[in-house]
Scaffold this active site. Structure first.
Site, PDB file in Angstrom:
ATOM      1  N   ARG A  25      47.226  15.285  22.675  1.00 54.94           N
ATOM      2  CA  ARG A  25      46.064  14.632  23.724  1.00 54.94           C
ATOM      3  C   ARG A  25      45.046  13.899  22.765  1.00 54.94           C
ATOM      4  NH1 ARG A  25      45.283  19.783  26.763  1.00 54.94           N
ATOM      5  NH2 ARG A  25      47.290  20.603  25.318  1.00 54.94           N
ATOM      6  N   GLU A  60      47.488  32.537  18.149  1.00 55.27           N
ATOM      7  CA  GLU A  60      47.056  33.897  18.723  1.00 55.27           C
ATOM      8  C   GLU A  60      48.349  34.514  18.122  1.00 55.27           C
ATOM      9  OE1 GLU A  60      46.072  33.250  22.731  1.00 55.27           O
ATOM     10  OE2 GLU A  60      45.728  35.570  22.775  1.00 55.27           O
TER      11      GLU A  60
HETATM   12  P1  AMP Z   1      42.014  25.884  18.888  1.00 52.14           P
HETATM   13  O1  AMP Z   1      42.863  25.597  17.738  1.00 52.14           O
HETATM   14  O2  AMP Z   1      42.224  27.226  19.350  1.00 52.14           O
HETATM   15  O3  AMP Z   1      40.730  25.073  18.780  1.00 52.14           O
HETATM   16  O4  AMP Z   1      42.939  25.209  20.095  1.00 52.14           O
HETATM   17  C1  AMP Z   1      42.639  23.809  20.279  1.00 52.14           C
HETATM   18  C2  AMP Z   1      44.093  23.068  20.626  1.00 52.14           C
HETATM   19  O5  AMP Z   1      44.847  23.776  21.680  1.00 52.14           O
HETATM   20  C3  AMP Z   1      43.741  21.947  21.349  1.00 52.14           C
HETATM   21  O6  AMP Z   1      44.489  21.108  20.766  1.00 52.14           O
HETATM   22  C4  AMP Z   1      43.893  21.894  22.817  1.00 52.14           C
HETATM   23  O7  AMP Z   1      44.416  20.964  23.233  1.00 52.14           O
HETATM   24  C5  AMP Z   1      44.650  23.336  22.803  1.00 52.14           C
HETATM   25  N1  AMP Z   1      44.033  24.200  23.954  1.00 52.14           N
HETATM   26  C6  AMP Z   1      43.726  25.359  23.535  1.00 52.14           C
HETATM   27  N2  AMP Z   1      43.404  26.152  24.461  1.00 52.14           N
HETATM   28  C7  AMP Z   1      43.435  25.462  25.498  1.00 52.14           C
HETATM   29  C8  AMP Z   1      43.064  25.555  27.104  1.00 52.14           C
HETATM   30  N3  AMP Z   1      42.498  26.665  27.685  1.00 52.14           N
HETATM   31  N4  AMP Z   1      43.433  24.380  27.857  1.00 52.14           N
HETATM   32  C9  AMP Z   1      43.905  23.188  27.159  1.00 52.14           C
HETATM   33  N5  AMP Z   1      44.507  23.095  25.927  1.00 52.14           N
HETATM   34  C10 AMP Z   1      44.042  24.055  25.142  1.00 52.14           C
END
Ligand code: AMP
Length: 179
Positions: A64, A101
């Site tokens: 995205r 996670e």
């Molecule tokens: P993080 O590494 O935890 O910051 O997760 C970010 C990545 O996971 C991004 O590329 C987001 O597109 C996806 N992502 C994580 N949580 C969500 C959520 N609640 N809704 C949509 N996409 C998410």
């Protein structure tokens, strides 16, 4: 200057509970993207913040991040480089691992994607824990790029992902203080 407010953008995001797994509220941006005015405004807000920052190339995170990253690159009249999931890039590349996670994942970039000292803006759709963006930032630093800033459409502020990315010019257009 802007026809639409950031709240208008926020109203267009759809919450999808329990996707992709139980307990996650997925922020669905397709409901924003399908509307030409909303999509253009989102890109324009990012453009306003970074237009004077002498960005030389945009790095977008699969998948995205490609949507907003390429639109913004076109608007800034600069190039775009993809940061991809493992096994997708054809030429010589470097990798960085990051924690999920459950378990780990990796991101990759072509070794010749960024020139030494080039001013880079990282783009993704959503900041959650910051693990993904941190891994992408390490890739840019591994290539001796000058990471100037990071732009997100959405920030899940309650997860404090911003902390992991301090010292960078980090913007998000839409914030959520709780799930
Ligand atoms: P993080 O590494 O935890 O910051 O997760 C970010 C990545 O996971 C991004 O590329 C987001 O597109 C996806 N992502 C994580 N949580 C969500 C959520 N609640 N809704 C949509 N996409 C998410």
């Amino acid at each position: 200057m802007h026809e639409l407010t950031l709240n208008d953008l926020k109203s267009a995001i759809r919450d999808v509970p329990d996707f992709p797994i139980k307990g996650i509220v997925f922020k669905d941006i397709t409901t924003l993207l399908r509307d030409g005015n909303l999509f253009a405004e989102a890109v324009d807000y990012m453009y306003d913040h970074f237009r004077e920052k002498e960005i030389e190339v945009i790095a977008g995170i699969e998948s995205r991040g490609f949507i907003f990253g390429t639109a913004l690159a076109y608007k800034l009249n600069i190039g775009f480089v993809p940061i991809r999931k493992p096994g997708k890039l054809p030429a010589e590349k470097i990798s960085e691992e990051y924690e999920l996670e459950y378990g780990t994942d990796q991101l990759e970039i072509h070794r010749d994607a960024i020139k030494k000292g080039q001013r880079v803006l990282l783009v993704d759709d959503l900041l959650a824990t910051g693990g993904t963006a941190q891994a992408a930032a390490r890739l840019i630093e591994d290539l001796d790029g000058d990471l100037v800033g990071i732009a997100f459409l959405i920030e899940l502020s309650f997860l404090n992902g911003r902390k992991a990315l301090k010292d960078l010019d980090l913007i998000s257009l839409i914030q959520y203080d709780s799930e």
